[in-house]
Design a protein around this motif. Structure first.
Motif, PDB file in Angstrom:
ATOM      1  N   ASP A 141      64.464  26.885  50.430  1.00 42.30           N
ATOM      2  CA  ASP A 141      63.123  27.239  51.455  1.00 42.30           C
ATOM      3  C   ASP A 141      62.034  27.188  50.287  1.00 42.30           C
ATOM      4  N   PRO A 142      60.933  26.168  50.690  1.00 36.74           N
ATOM      5  CA  PRO A 142      59.833  26.446  49.682  1.00 36.74           C
ATOM      6  C   PRO A 142      58.901  27.633  49.688  1.00 36.74           C
ATOM      7  N   TYR A 189      51.460  30.246  49.477  1.00 32.49           N
ATOM      8  CA  TYR A 189      52.154  28.992  50.301  1.00 32.49           C
ATOM      9  C   TYR A 189      51.115  28.142  50.618  1.00 32.49           C
ATOM     10  N   TYR A 190      50.039  28.403  51.288  1.00 24.69           N
ATOM     11  CA  TYR A 190      48.729  27.699  51.988  1.00 24.69           C
ATOM     12  C   TYR A 190      47.907  27.303  50.768  1.00 24.69           C
ATOM     13  N   ALA A 191      47.922  27.447  49.506  1.00 27.21           N
ATOM     14  CA  ALA A 191      47.237  27.037  48.569  1.00 27.21           C
ATOM     15  C   ALA A 191      47.208  25.666  48.337  1.00 27.21           C
ATOM     16  N   SER A 192      46.035  24.905  48.003  1.00 25.00           N
ATOM     17  CA  SER A 192      45.907  23.609  47.787  1.00 25.00           C
ATOM     18  C   SER A 192      46.914  22.982  46.834  1.00 25.00           C
ATOM     19  N   ALA A 193      47.494  21.868  47.347  1.00 25.26           N
ATOM     20  CA  ALA A 193      48.395  21.291  46.325  1.00 25.26           C
ATOM     21  C   ALA A 193      47.749  20.158  45.421  1.00 25.26           C
ATOM     22  N   ASP A 253      62.699  24.417  32.241  1.00 26.95           N
ATOM     23  CA  ASP A 253      63.988  24.834  33.098  1.00 26.95           C
ATOM     24  C   ASP A 253      64.253  26.180  33.242  1.00 26.95           C
ATOM     25  N   SER A 254      63.002  26.658  33.054  1.00 28.32           N
ATOM     26  CA  SER A 254      63.134  28.293  33.530  1.00 28.32           C
ATOM     27  C   SER A 254      63.266  28.425  35.003  1.00 28.32           C
ATOM     28  N   PRO A 255      63.857  29.492  35.480  1.00 29.49           N
ATOM     29  CA  PRO A 255      64.328  29.789  36.761  1.00 29.49           C
ATOM     30  C   PRO A 255      63.026  29.818  37.717  1.00 29.49           C
ATOM     31  N   LEU A 256      62.089  30.050  37.138  1.00 28.16           N
ATOM     32  CA  LEU A 256      60.786  30.283  37.746  1.00 28.16           C
ATOM     33  C   LEU A 256      59.802  29.316  37.450  1.00 28.16           C
ATOM     34  N   ALA A 257      60.135  28.187  37.017  1.00 26.82           N
ATOM     35  CA  ALA A 257      59.064  26.904  36.532  1.00 26.82           C
ATOM     36  C   ALA A 257      58.328  26.676  37.724  1.00 26.82           C
ATOM     37  N   ASP A 258      57.384  26.130  37.502  1.00 25.00           N
ATOM     38  CA  ASP A 258      56.502  25.920  38.927  1.00 25.00           C
ATOM     39  C   ASP A 258      56.373  26.607  39.891  1.00 25.00           C
ATOM     40  N   TYR A 259      56.276  27.952  39.605  1.00 27.48           N
ATOM     41  CA  TYR A 259      56.133  29.231  40.541  1.00 27.48           C
ATOM     42  C   TYR A 259      57.070  28.857  41.902  1.00 27.48           C
ATOM     43  N   SER A 260      58.400  28.751  41.501  1.00 25.01           N
ATOM     44  CA  SER A 260      59.293  28.562  42.453  1.00 25.01           C
ATOM     45  C   SER A 260      60.413  29.211  41.946  1.00 25.01           C
ATOM     46  N   VAL A 261      61.523  30.040  42.700  1.00 26.17           N
ATOM     47  CA  VAL A 261      62.860  30.413  42.172  1.00 26.17           C
ATOM     48  C   VAL A 261      63.818  29.367  42.539  1.00 26.17           C
ATOM     49  N   LYS A 262      64.479  28.902  41.253  1.00 23.62           N
ATOM     50  CA  LYS A 262      65.320  27.987  41.121  1.00 23.62           C
ATOM     51  C   LYS A 262      66.473  28.271  42.219  1.00 23.62           C
ATOM     52  N   GLY A 320      58.629  30.057  46.667  1.00 26.38           N
ATOM     53  CA  GLY A 320      57.528  30.244  46.173  1.00 26.38           C
ATOM     54  C   GLY A 320      56.883  31.491  46.126  1.00 26.38           C
ATOM     55  N   GLY A 321      57.171  32.291  47.639  1.00 23.12           N
ATOM     56  CA  GLY A 321      56.857  33.700  47.643  1.00 23.12           C
ATOM     57  C   GLY A 321      57.347  34.755  46.932  1.00 23.12           C
ATOM     58  N   LEU A 322      58.581  34.372  46.834  1.00 23.62           N
ATOM     59  CA  LEU A 322      59.520  35.360  45.792  1.00 23.62           C
ATOM     60  C   LEU A 322      59.203  35.156  44.277  1.00 23.62           C
TER      61      LEU A 322
END
Length: 406
Positions: free
Chosen positions: A340-341, A298-302, A327-336, A345-347
């Motif tokens: 809560d980001p 979560y604290y990685a550089s954006a 359109d994957s439910p996990l695209a960009d390392y985030s659960v669709k 992201g953690g999940l």
């Protein structure tokens, strides 16, 4: 350095796909030997290498989520070829990184699907081959100590990243889709990836050093550098590096005669390396991967990574295409659908670690069992000749060689 769809044209992408497939096929054969403990490592404890190799793949996936800043507006992340090769062997290392790239492309829309061959060639093959070749060369000339393995790991990882940048530049020169001067691409790519290589080197050296400090026998690149612990079969038995004395033969012979029928007796003066469980190391590694992917990420550089930054600045991305799995439910390392980001992201990171661990371990377990089937062994055992050879390697691995804690 995940190459998206559209950066490299179809003919070169197809050619790298063939190269990647051939390299993976060769690595599957080589990994059988590494997972079976053939060569420098012996066969003792070989059945534990498959889950450890799967863990290495999951750990690389997790740490790749931790982008670190390297310059103004630019970040970098671990490539992992050097780390995998040193921990589990070069052939197995190629497979570890390839599994990571496959999972990232299919589940997380990271790295183009048509560019999968490009990414495997660049990030799995080039980094692993360059890093392990340099690592072995350094280990041969440096003092035979554990600290030397850590130093060699640092240098090998440092060089492997700009080597991958050079490889990408060569591929772009052959099949780049945008009209950009290759000299500019080379200078920009190598310049930023030298900085990223410093971070890669630090992560690799710290990880290898940490494993060596607690279990040097689990580090493929450190095998044979330290004398293993010995469990003597008799108080009168001499150490493995001393010749057997006749006085020790009588007690050993008496023990052999008293052994139950069908039981194998150790030869006089023989010493046996005790088998140690790798469960604690496996659990610690899994915990570290979950913490990295599920929390620290979560604290990685954006900021964009090195390739993204260069592509934007130089116009390489002029013909980039949307990812087929965008359109994957996990695209960009985030659960669709999770707002809560931090949680999304953690999940996603935890799911990625679990999926990579499952697929990686499954591949390596199958390879290990096929090796057993081909050699006529039962899982977790070896033939008598192999066990004798492994025992001999362990007894002689540290003879006359100094060992030093990291």
């Amino acid at each position: 350095m995940h190459v998206p769809d559209g950066f490299i044209n179809a003919p070169v992408s197809a050619a790298t796909g063939v190269v990647a497939a051939a390299a993976v096929a060769v690595s599957l054969r080589g990994a059988r030997r590494e997972l079976a403990g053939a060569g420098a490592g012996g066969v003792a404890g070989a059945e534990r290498t498959a889950p450890l190799a799967g863990l290495v793949a999951a750990f690389i996936f997790a740490v790749q989520m931790l982008n670190f800043p390297v310059a103004a507006g630019t970040s970098g992340h671990l490539l992992g070829g050097a780390l995998a090769a040193i921990l589990v062997g070069p052939y197995t290392g190629v497979l570890c990184v390839s599994v990571v790239l496959l999972m990232q492309g299919v589940l997380f829309a990271d790295g183009g699907l048509t560019a999968l061959g490009v990414n495997i060639t660049d990030m799995a093959i080039v980094t692993t081959v360059v890093a392990y070749a340099l690592f072995r060369g350094l280990v041969k000339v440096l003092p035979r100590r554990r600290r030397s393995v850590t130093v060699a790991s640092f240098v090998a990882a440092l060089v492997s990243v700009p080597a991958a940048a050079v490889a990408f530049t060569a591929l772009y020169a052959l099949g780049g889709t945008a009209d950009v001067a290759i000299g500019k691409v080379f200078t920009a790519m190598v310049g930023v990836h030298v900085l990223i290589g410093i971070g890669e080197a630090a992560i690799t050296a710290l990880t290898v050093g940490a494993v060596i400090a607690v279990r040097p026998d689990l580090v493929y690149g450190a095998r044979g550098l330290a004398k293993p612990l010995e469990l003597r079969t008799s108080p009168l038995a001499p150490p493995a590096d001393e010749p057997s004395r006749p006085a020790a033969a009588a007690p050993a012979a008496a023990s052999a005669s008293a052994a139950p029928a069908g039981a194998s007796a150790a030869p006089a003066g023989a010493s046996v390396a005790p088998r140690r469980s790798a469960r604690r190391v496996w659990l610690a590694g899994l915990a570290a991967a979950l913490v990295c992917a599920g929390g620290i990420s979560y604290y990685a550089s954006a900021s964009p990574d090195g390739l993204e930054k260069v592509a934007h600045d130089q116009g390489i991305d002029a013909k980039a295409r949307d990812h087929a799995a965008k359109d994957s439910p996990l695209a960009d390392y985030s659960v669709k659908d999770i707002t809560d980001p931090r949680l999304a992201g953690g999940l996603a990171g935890v799911i990625g670690v679990g999926a990579t661990l499952a697929v990686g371990t499954g591949v390596f377990v199958v390879l290990r069992r096929r090796r057993n089937a081909d050699s006529g062994e039962q899982p977790g055992t070896g033939s008598g000749e192999q066990q004798a050879a492994g025992s001999g390697e362990h007894q002689g691995a540290g003879a006359g060689r100094p060992s030093e804690s990291a």
